[in-house]
Write a protein that holds these residues in place. Structure first.
Motif, PDB file in Angstrom:
ATOM      1  N   GLY A 175      -5.195   6.105  -0.607  1.00 30.76           N
ATOM      2  CA  GLY A 175      -3.600   5.602  -0.415  1.00 30.76           C
ATOM      3  C   GLY A 175      -3.220   5.170   1.070  1.00 30.76           C
ATOM      4  O   GLY A 175      -2.689   5.203   1.030  1.00 30.76           O
ATOM      5  N   LEU A 176      -2.770   6.842   0.926  1.00 30.88           N
ATOM      6  CA  LEU A 176      -2.469   6.896   2.511  1.00 30.88           C
ATOM      7  C   LEU A 176      -3.380   6.534   3.339  1.00 30.88           C
ATOM      8  O   LEU A 176      -3.419   5.463   4.633  1.00 30.88           O
ATOM      9  N   TYR A 233      -3.333   4.064 -11.224  1.00 27.28           N
ATOM     10  CA  TYR A 233      -2.278   4.584  -9.970  1.00 27.28           C
ATOM     11  C   TYR A 233      -3.426   6.312 -10.415  1.00 27.28           C
ATOM     12  O   TYR A 233      -3.033   7.736  -9.924  1.00 27.28           O
ATOM     13  N   CYS A 292       1.064  -1.051  -0.180  1.00 26.14           N
ATOM     14  CA  CYS A 292      -0.217  -0.337  -0.235  1.00 26.14           C
ATOM     15  C   CYS A 292       0.859   1.458  -0.223  1.00 26.14           C
ATOM     16  O   CYS A 292       0.188   2.087  -1.385  1.00 26.14           O
ATOM     17  N   SER A 341     -13.849   4.515   1.916  1.00 25.27           N
ATOM     18  CA  SER A 341     -12.909   3.967   0.501  1.00 25.27           C
ATOM     19  C   SER A 341     -13.396   2.882  -0.066  1.00 25.27           C
ATOM     20  O   SER A 341     -12.666   2.626  -1.065  1.00 25.27           O
ATOM     21  N   SER A 343      -3.024   2.656   3.354  1.00 27.92           N
ATOM     22  CA  SER A 343      -2.394   2.308   3.677  1.00 27.92           C
ATOM     23  C   SER A 343      -2.158   2.338   5.672  1.00 27.92           C
ATOM     24  O   SER A 343      -1.775   1.721   6.841  1.00 27.92           O
ATOM     25  N   THR A 401       1.117   4.040  -3.049  1.00 30.31           N
ATOM     26  CA  THR A 401       0.933   5.695  -3.055  1.00 30.31           C
ATOM     27  C   THR A 401       2.037   6.075  -3.089  1.00 30.31           C
ATOM     28  O   THR A 401       1.765   7.414  -3.871  1.00 30.31           O
ATOM     29  N   TRP A 434      -6.435   9.551  -5.766  1.00 32.31           N
ATOM     30  CA  TRP A 434      -5.206   8.508  -5.464  1.00 32.31           C
ATOM     31  C   TRP A 434      -4.473   8.468  -4.017  1.00 32.31           C
ATOM     32  O   TRP A 434      -4.558   7.093  -3.396  1.00 32.31           O
ATOM     33  N   PHE A 435      -3.222   9.684  -4.106  1.00 35.06           N
ATOM     34  CA  PHE A 435      -2.712   9.252  -3.177  1.00 35.06           C
ATOM     35  C   PHE A 435      -2.738   9.969  -1.639  1.00 35.06           C
ATOM     36  O   PHE A 435      -3.128   8.811  -1.009  1.00 35.06           O
TER      37      PHE A 435
END
Length: 397
Positions: free
Chosen positions: A346-347, A330, A28, A198, A350, A32, A342-343
């Motif tokens: 992604g956090l 991505y 993950c 999410s 994670s 990210t 997305w970033f």
């Protein structure tokens, strides 16, 4: 019965994540970072930046090739990569002392800003996230299988989590985080809130990851998604006893590609690898859900005839999935805007993998320790036997 089912779902939800939570968290986090790999490259390597203070137009690919051939006379050029407008263009070449190198050229000034002979940050992050840098054995990598199999974990954790969390939709309208009720309750609220918000992201990651797993199986079994063009006919090769005849020029090949794919922006230009191979020119059309190489044309280097053309309109289902998976995975659909979204998620994902482990440890490990402590407190004390040098009374003291 309902309580039993809920407990079984909770255990199943945990087992979808916990046995491999370190690997899952690592994947993950690297994914990210990979979302912003181009931006991190720009930030950390000034030679990769395409500064354009004079607002010059970008130089065409043939001119970039000429620059490398002029500056590095022994170079044998194989490919030209056209990246984002804020990054250099990369020309792949080899020389007797540089078997695999990239020339970073500012596409506006024409200056070669760096010769890179190692792995780039972009390639490193995509490889680390995609197959954990495991070696490839012909057509498969166990690392690629490991990473793509995480799609089962994502989808399994999503489904069981929604079954456990009754009326989860309330988290959209009445989000609740109890900061003052202890660490376990706070982590649980954050975990559930992050999971609900999410849902769409988990679905995208799970489905695209599932496609990567399918793709790995196809590669391993040598099932071709695309039917490659047959080698150029021997009759097309010019007969010569003297100097080797030249191919048509890159400029001519690119002109043929533009005439046949006028709405496609070229992102990759590749030379033929042998006399019966083709120029291949890839690019992206107007549909942002397809990747940068979704349109492709193969051009005979001897006579300029077209051997094959690929476009989204002519793709079957497997071919379409091949070219829409990366933009969805991505977040490159709308550039920096979707990359940022997305970033962020992604956090969140994670963080959810880490918080899930902490919740499980507090629910499982702590009660187990407490149970052990209670058992120990109820156990009768075992006294050592008296020795010849002591009396039983001294032993009890």
């Amino acid at each position: 019965m309902g309580k039993l089912n809920r407990r079984a779902l909770f255990l199943l939800h945990g087992w979808f994540s916990l046995p491999i939570w370190i690997l899952f968290s690592f994947i993950c986090i690297t994914g990210t970072i990979a979302v912003f790999s181009h931006e991190f490259t720009w930030l950390t390597n000034s030679n990769a930046r395409a500064d354009n203070p004079a607002d010059l137009p970008a130089k065409p690919i043939p001119e970039l090739i000429e620059i490398v051939q002029r500056e590095i006379p022994e170079s044998n050029i194989s490919r030209v990569f056209i990246l984002e407008s804020y990054l250099v263009s990369a020309v792949s070449f080899s020389t007797p002392d540089k078997p695999n190198a990239l020339a970073y050229i500012n596409p506006y000034t024409g200056v070669i800003q760096e010769i890179n002979q190692g792995i780039t940050f972009i390639t490193f992050m995509r490889s680390l996230h995609g197959w954990l840098l495991f070696p490839w054995h012909h057509s498969y990598s166990w690392g690629y299988y490991l990473v793509s199999a995480m799609s089962i974990v994502v989808l399994g954790a999503l489904i069981t989590g929604l079954l456990i969390y009754k009326r989860f939709w309330h988290a959209f309208t009445r989000p609740r985080i109890r900061w003052n009720k202890g660490t376990r309750i706070m982590l649980g609220d954050l975990h559930r809130l992050g999971g609900v918000w999410s849902i769409w992201f988990l679905l995208v990651m799970g489905v695209t990851g599932g496609w990567y797993l399918t793709q790995a199986l196809l590669w391993h079994n040598e099932v071709e998604v695309w039917q490659h063009p047959d080698p150029a006919p021997l009759g097309d090769l010019p007969q010569s006893k003297g100097e080797r005849p030249d191919f048509i020029s890159p400029e001519q090949a690119l002109e043929i590609a533009r005439n046949n794919l006028p709405d496609v922006r070229t992102t990759l230009f590749s030379y033929p690898e042998h006399n019966r191979d083709y120029y291949s020119i890839s690019g992206q059309g107007s549909n942002p859900f397809y990747d940068n190489y979704s349109s492709k044309i193969f051009i005979n280097p001897w006579n300029g005839s077209i051997a094959q053309t690929r476009t989204p309109e002519t793709m079957n289902t497997l071919q379409t999935l091949t070219h829409i998976a990366d933009p969805l995975h991505y977040g490159t659909i709308a550039g920096l805007v979707t990359k940022t979204i997305w970033f962020f998620f992604g956090l969140v994902l994670s963080g959810m993998s880490i918080s899930g482990f902490l919740i499980w440890s507090k629910r499982t490990l702590k009660p187990a320790k407490s149970k052990t402590a209670i058992t120990d407190s109820r156990r009768p004390e075992v006294l050592p036997p008296a020795t010849p040098d002591t009396t039983p009374l001294e032993t009890f003291r």
